[in-house]
Design a protein around this motif. Structure first.
Motif, PDB file in Angstrom:
ATOM      1  N   MET A   1       0.856  -1.215   0.000  1.00 23.17           N
ATOM      2  CA  MET A   1       0.000   0.000   0.000  1.00 23.17           C
ATOM      3  C   MET A   1       0.881   1.251   0.000  1.00 23.17           C
ATOM      4  N   LYS A   2       0.547   2.168  -0.868  1.00 22.16           N
ATOM      5  CA  LYS A   2       1.322   3.408  -0.977  1.00 22.16           C
ATOM      6  C   LYS A   2       0.880   4.409   0.091  1.00 22.16           C
ATOM      7  N   ASN A   3       1.873   5.071   0.691  1.00 26.63           N
ATOM      8  CA  ASN A   3       1.564   6.148   1.645  1.00 26.63           C
ATOM      9  C   ASN A   3       1.385   7.451   0.874  1.00 26.63           C
ATOM     10  N   VAL A   4       0.217   8.061   1.014  1.00 25.67           N
ATOM     11  CA  VAL A   4      -0.102   9.297   0.295  1.00 25.67           C
ATOM     12  C   VAL A   4      -0.200  10.458   1.278  1.00 25.67           C
ATOM     13  N   ALA A   5       0.615  11.489   1.055  1.00 24.19           N
ATOM     14  CA  ALA A   5       0.507  12.720   1.855  1.00 24.19           C
ATOM     15  C   ALA A   5      -0.426  13.667   1.102  1.00 24.19           C
ATOM     16  N   ILE A   6      -1.550  14.022   1.703  1.00 24.70           N
ATOM     17  CA  ILE A   6      -2.448  15.008   1.079  1.00 24.70           C
ATOM     18  C   ILE A   6      -2.107  16.348   1.718  1.00 24.70           C
ATOM     19  N   ILE A   7      -1.454  17.224   0.942  1.00 17.79           N
ATOM     20  CA  ILE A   7      -1.059  18.511   1.523  1.00 17.79           C
ATOM     21  C   ILE A   7      -2.178  19.528   1.310  1.00 17.79           C
ATOM     22  N   MET A   8      -2.464  20.278   2.374  1.00 16.55           N
ATOM     23  CA  MET A   8      -3.579  21.236   2.344  1.00 16.55           C
ATOM     24  C   MET A   8      -3.266  22.416   3.252  1.00 16.55           C
ATOM     25  N   GLY A   9      -4.024  23.503   3.088  1.00 10.23           N
ATOM     26  CA  GLY A   9      -3.784  24.701   3.901  1.00 10.23           C
ATOM     27  C   GLY A   9      -3.126  25.767   3.045  1.00 10.23           C
TER      28      GLY A   9
ATOM     29  N   GLN B   1     -11.290  11.793   2.176  1.00 10.24           N
ATOM     30  CA  GLN B   1     -12.537  11.029   2.339  1.00 10.24           C
ATOM     31  C   GLN B   1     -12.758  10.051   1.175  1.00 10.24           C
ATOM     32  N   TYR B   2     -12.463  10.497  -0.060  1.00 11.50           N
ATOM     33  CA  TYR B   2     -12.813   9.700  -1.241  1.00 11.50           C
ATOM     34  C   TYR B   2     -11.695   8.795  -1.748  1.00 11.50           C
ATOM     35  N   LEU B   3     -10.488   8.967  -1.252  1.00 10.57           N
ATOM     36  CA  LEU B   3      -9.383   8.150  -1.747  1.00 10.57           C
ATOM     37  C   LEU B   3      -9.595   6.679  -1.376  1.00 10.57           C
ATOM     38  N   ASP B   4      -9.304   5.797  -2.299  1.00 10.68           N
ATOM     39  CA  ASP B   4      -9.534   4.363  -2.114  1.00 10.68           C
ATOM     40  C   ASP B   4      -8.601   3.814  -1.021  1.00 10.68           C
ATOM     41  N   LYS B   5      -9.183   3.534   0.161  1.00  9.31           N
ATOM     42  CA  LYS B   5      -8.381   3.103   1.320  1.00  9.31           C
ATOM     43  C   LYS B   5      -7.872   1.659   1.158  1.00  9.31           C
ATOM     44  N   SER B   6      -8.419   0.951   0.172  1.00  5.56           N
ATOM     45  CA  SER B   6      -7.912  -0.409  -0.040  1.00  5.56           C
ATOM     46  C   SER B   6      -6.614  -0.381  -0.859  1.00  5.56           C
ATOM     47  N   LYS B   7      -6.342   0.783  -1.495  1.00  9.21           N
ATOM     48  CA  LYS B   7      -5.125   0.927  -2.310  1.00  9.21           C
ATOM     49  C   LYS B   7      -4.070   1.812  -1.664  1.00  9.21           C
ATOM     50  N   TYR B   8      -4.534   2.779  -0.869  1.00 10.58           N
ATOM     51  CA  TYR B   8      -3.626   3.803  -0.333  1.00 10.58           C
ATOM     52  C   TYR B   8      -3.808   3.998   1.169  1.00 10.58           C
ATOM     53  N   ASN B   9      -2.706   4.412   1.800  1.00 13.22           N
ATOM     54  CA  ASN B   9      -2.786   4.902   3.186  1.00 13.22           C
ATOM     55  C   ASN B   9      -2.709   6.424   3.111  1.00 13.22           C
ATOM     56  N   PRO B  10      -3.852   7.121   3.186  1.00 12.75           N
ATOM     57  CA  PRO B  10      -3.783   8.586   3.063  1.00 12.75           C
ATOM     58  C   PRO B  10      -3.504   9.258   4.411  1.00 12.75           C
ATOM     59  N   TYR B  11      -2.735  10.343   4.370  1.00  8.05           N
ATOM     60  CA  TYR B  11      -2.447  11.135   5.575  1.00  8.05           C
ATOM     61  C   TYR B  11      -2.683  12.603   5.252  1.00  8.05           C
ATOM     62  N   ARG B  12      -3.280  13.304   6.220  1.00  5.94           N
ATOM     63  CA  ARG B  12      -3.522  14.747   6.026  1.00  5.94           C
ATOM     64  C   ARG B  12      -2.335  15.531   6.557  1.00  5.94           C
TER      65      ARG B  12
ATOM     66  N   LYS C   1       3.748  26.195  10.880  1.00  2.67           N
ATOM     67  CA  LYS C   1       3.970  24.768  11.170  1.00  2.67           C
ATOM     68  C   LYS C   1       3.580  23.895   9.984  1.00  2.67           C
ATOM     69  N   TRP C   2       4.327  22.819   9.796  1.00  5.70           N
ATOM     70  CA  TRP C   2       3.950  21.745   8.877  1.00  5.70           C
ATOM     71  C   TRP C   2       3.685  20.540   9.772  1.00  5.70           C
ATOM     72  N   VAL C   3       2.460  20.039   9.773  1.00  6.60           N
ATOM     73  CA  VAL C   3       2.127  18.935  10.685  1.00  6.60           C
ATOM     74  C   VAL C   3       1.230  17.895  10.018  1.00  6.60           C
ATOM     75  N   LEU C   4       1.400  16.642  10.445  1.00  7.86           N
ATOM     76  CA  LEU C   4       0.449  15.596  10.088  1.00  7.86           C
ATOM     77  C   LEU C   4      -0.655  15.640  11.134  1.00  7.86           C
ATOM     78  N   VAL C   5      -1.901  15.636  10.683  1.00  6.94           N
ATOM     79  CA  VAL C   5      -3.034  15.673  11.622  1.00  6.94           C
ATOM     80  C   VAL C   5      -3.790  14.353  11.491  1.00  6.94           C
ATOM     81  N   ASN C   6      -3.875  13.607  12.591  1.00 10.41           N
ATOM     82  CA  ASN C   6      -4.572  12.319  12.513  1.00 10.41           C
ATOM     83  C   ASN C   6      -6.073  12.472  12.823  1.00 10.41           C
ATOM     84  N   ASP C   7      -6.793  11.343  12.792  1.00  5.89           N
ATOM     85  CA  ASP C   7      -8.252  11.406  12.991  1.00  5.89           C
ATOM     86  C   ASP C   7      -8.640  11.911  14.378  1.00  5.89           C
ATOM     87  N   ASN C   8      -7.712  11.798  15.339  1.00  4.22           N
ATOM     88  CA  ASN C   8      -7.999  12.307  16.694  1.00  4.22           C
ATOM     89  C   ASN C   8      -7.559  13.755  16.874  1.00  4.22           C
TER      90      ASN C   8
END
Length: 324
Positions: free
Chosen positions: A1-9, A27-38, A45-52
């Protein structure tokens, strides 16, 4: 599974819209193919924000993140930043140096298209029509008579490098010109003043879909306001009609021009260009290389009419980035 960084802001007035776009991609990225990260990219700051809503700093040296004692690297970046630094070439050049593939066009094309006057100057020799324009740089003398003589009234005063219609004014009288210029300078130190083109506004999405340059169904924009401004774009003060109510002949003409612009510039990824149709001729206003990706945004609407679901649209962008 590919790790995808979705950059936003991002660093511009458009950061809020970008966060919405990025979350739609997540929300729409295929989670069976990719591991998406926001990944939130802000000046401070540049930060990864998880679901929590927990934040993990991004190491800018290699664009990695340390989470729970493990180092996370990304295979590909999905760029959803409108405005600087995502749409003006800065992030593109950064990722190119790090050899991390990303979904938007390359840094030169980003910088060029983000600069409205440079873009239109480059496209003009290829027969792409544009409005008559007058350029101003901050600190230069403003001569209202000379400006009006060249572009006429009404005219549009726009920051040269900004999106989402921030800082744009429609000027109807000589008295409104100076305040409009001051307003545009709040967004940028370069200004473009354009003649008013009285016609139908259309928005044209062009993408590389499965290796083929594809013009999506054209959207006609009917604004309740004086022009397609921020309110019209985001607060429902406009009708966006896809496909546009135009003849087959005109549709073919617009598609040819939009596709030519994409090819001439050696574009990749998404693009959405705005045109005004005057006497059956399309005049280009600008090209966006990171168009809105919210479910209400124009390009996703066009993809829907073309029968391309959002998950496919986003998957296609990532696949192309990984193969280029």
């Amino acid at each position: 599974m590919k790790n995808v960084a979705i950059i936003m802001g991002g660093y511009s007035s458009e950061y809020q819209i970008s966060l919405t776009s990025g979350n739609v991609v997540y929300q729409y990225l295929d989670k069976s193919k990719y591991n998406p990260y926001r990944i939130h990219i802000f000046k401070e700051k540049w930060v990864l924000v998880n679901d929590n809503k927990e934040e993990f700093p991004v190491n800018k040296n290699d664009f990695s993140v340390s989470m729970n004692g493990e180092k996370l690297n990304f295979d590909v970046v999905f760029n959803a930043i409108h405005g600087t630094p995502g749409e003006d070439g800065l992030m593109q050049a950064y990722f190119e140096l790090l050899t991390i593939p990303q979904t938007s066009c390359d840094y030169y094309q980003s910088a060029l298209t983000f600069n409205k006057r440079d873009l239109l100057s480059v496209l003009k020799p290829y027969g792409i029509k544009t409005a008559t324009s007058y350029y101003l740089n901050f600190g230069e003398a403003v001569e209202p008579e000379a400006i009006i003589k060249k572009v006429g009234l009404p005219c549009f005063v726009k920051p040269n490098k900004s999106g989402s219609s921030f800082g744009i004014s429609k000027v109807k009288t000589k008295e409104e010109l100076i305040p409009a210029i001051e307003n545009a300078y709040k967004e940028d130190n370069e200004i473009i003043i354009e003649s008013f083109l009285d016609g139908t506004e259309v928005s044209v999405g062009v993408i590389n879909y499965k290796g083929k340059i594809t013009v999506l169904p054209i959207t006609e924009i009917v604004s309740e306001n004086d022009f397609f401004d921020y309110e019209a774009k985001y607060l429902g003060k406009s009708q966006e009609i896809t496909p546009a109510r135009i003849s087959e002949e005109l549709k073919a003409k617009i598609e040819t021009v939009a596709k030519r612009a994409y090819e001439v510039l050696k574009m990749k990824g998404f693009s959405r260009s705005e045109f005004i149709i005057v006497n059956n001729e399309p005049y280009m206003l600008e090209m966006n290389t990171i168009p809105g990706m919210t479910t209400e945004s124009i390009l996703p609407q066009q993809a829907k009419v073309a029968g391309i679901p959002l998950s496919d649209l986003f998957d296609n962008a990532i696949e192309l980035a990984l193969t280029k």
